[in-house]
Design a protein around this motif. Structure first.
Motif, short mmCIF file in Angstrom:
data_model
loop_
_atom_site.label_atom_id
_atom_site.label_comp_id
_atom_site.label_asym_id
_atom_site.label_seq_id
_atom_site.Cartn_x
_atom_site.Cartn_y
_atom_site.Cartn_z
N ALA A 87 5.39 31.18 28.94
CA ALA A 87 4.98 32.53 29.32
C ALA A 87 4.66 32.50 30.81
O ALA A 87 4.24 31.47 31.34
CB ALA A 87 3.76 32.95 28.52
N GLU A 88 4.85 33.64 31.48
CA GLU A 88 4.57 33.68 32.92
C GLU A 88 3.13 33.31 33.24
O GLU A 88 2.86 32.65 34.24
CB GLU A 88 4.94 35.04 33.53
N TRP A 89 2.19 33.71 32.39
CA TRP A 89 0.80 33.39 32.67
C TRP A 89 0.56 31.88 32.63
O TRP A 89 -0.23 31.35 33.42
CB TRP A 89 -0.17 34.12 31.74
N GLU A 90 1.29 31.19 31.72
CA GLU A 90 1.14 29.72 31.66
C GLU A 90 1.72 29.07 32.92
O GLU A 90 1.12 28.16 33.50
CB GLU A 90 1.86 29.17 30.43
N ALA A 91 2.90 29.55 33.34
CA ALA A 91 3.52 29.02 34.55
C ALA A 91 2.63 29.31 35.76
O ALA A 91 2.49 28.47 36.66
CB ALA A 91 4.91 29.61 34.74
N PHE A 92 2.02 30.49 35.77
CA PHE A 92 1.11 30.85 36.87
C PHE A 92 -0.07 29.89 36.91
O PHE A 92 -0.45 29.39 37.99
CB PHE A 92 0.60 32.29 36.73
N MET A 93 -0.70 29.62 35.77
CA MET A 93 -1.87 28.74 35.74
C MET A 93 -1.49 27.34 36.23
O MET A 93 -2.26 26.70 36.98
CB MET A 93 -2.45 28.66 34.32
N ASP A 94 -0.33 26.87 35.82
CA ASP A 94 0.16 25.56 36.21
C ASP A 94 0.37 25.49 37.73
O ASP A 94 -0.07 24.56 38.40
CB ASP A 94 1.47 25.29 35.46
N LEU A 95 1.06 26.48 38.28
CA LEU A 95 1.33 26.52 39.71
C LEU A 95 0.03 26.71 40.49
O LEU A 95 -0.18 26.07 41.53
CB LEU A 95 2.33 27.63 40.05
#
Length: 200
Positions: free
Chosen positions: A161-169
């Motif tokens: 999910a974009e929110w997961e990718a955002f948190m990772d980045l």
């Protein structure tokens, strides 16, 4: 023969050395020492991003050699436009790309000199986004639209999910940004033609 202070900017411990080919280009140009220091700082951050990508997103094709060389030479045109070392301007982008191509650097590696500030253009890929991100985050500058564009690429490639990718980045950007003071001090320890301020 490069100046002793340029040689020191290229070899002083603390940041990863530039790829040999990039360092030779800077020596051949007798580039301003602050430019060499800046390129080392951005290259060092790009190496951290490439390592992170290989661990967190191994399925996403990243041309590590291109990203590292691109980070190491993205501002090389400032050797030809030294006023842009301490002031605004974009002449160095086209000039740097032309300089690299004239010296036999293939387009796959030379393109970053003209794309590092054009990350929102159509057709910009993940390698270009990583160089652009390294060129911002080395000094703890967070560029929301750039990071969002990379989040979209990461989410699409990984199925996150974009929110997961955002948190990772966001996590890796925070960790890299925490070292900005040291990188800024490294850069500012070297003189620049036309001024003593930081280069962008």
């Amino acid at each position: 023969m490069p100046s002793p202070i340029l040689r020191r900017a290229l070899t002083e411990p603390g940041l990863r050395p530039l790829p040999e080919r990039a360092a030779r280009l800077l020596e051949d140009l007798d580039a301003p020492p602050r430019l060499a220091a800046h390129l080392r700082a951005v290259h060092d951050v790009a190496a951290e991003l490439v390592d992170w990508m290989s661990r967190r997103h191994p399925g996403l094709a990243v041309d590590a050699e291109a990203v590292l060389f691109g980070a190491a030479t993205h501002d090389i045109g400032k050797a030809l436009h030294p006023a842009e070392l301490s002031g605004p301007g974009a002449e160095h982008e086209r000039a740097g790309h032309g300089l690299l191509r004239e010296r036999g650097v293939e387009e796959r590696l030379a393109r970053f000199a003209r794309t590092h500030a054009s990350w929102d253009d159509p057709g910009i890929g993940v390698d270009d986004l990583l160089v652009s991100l390294a060129d911002a985050i080395w000094k703890a500058e967070r560029v929301t639209r750039l990071e969002q564009r990379l989040v979209e690429v990461l989410a699409a490639a990984s199925g996150q999910a974009e929110w997961e990718a955002f948190m990772d980045l966001d996590d890796i950007c925070d960790r890299i940004a925490a070292g900005a003071d040291g990188r800024l001090a490294f850069q500012s320890a070297y003189p620049a033609a036309g001024g003593t301020e930081s280069i962008a």
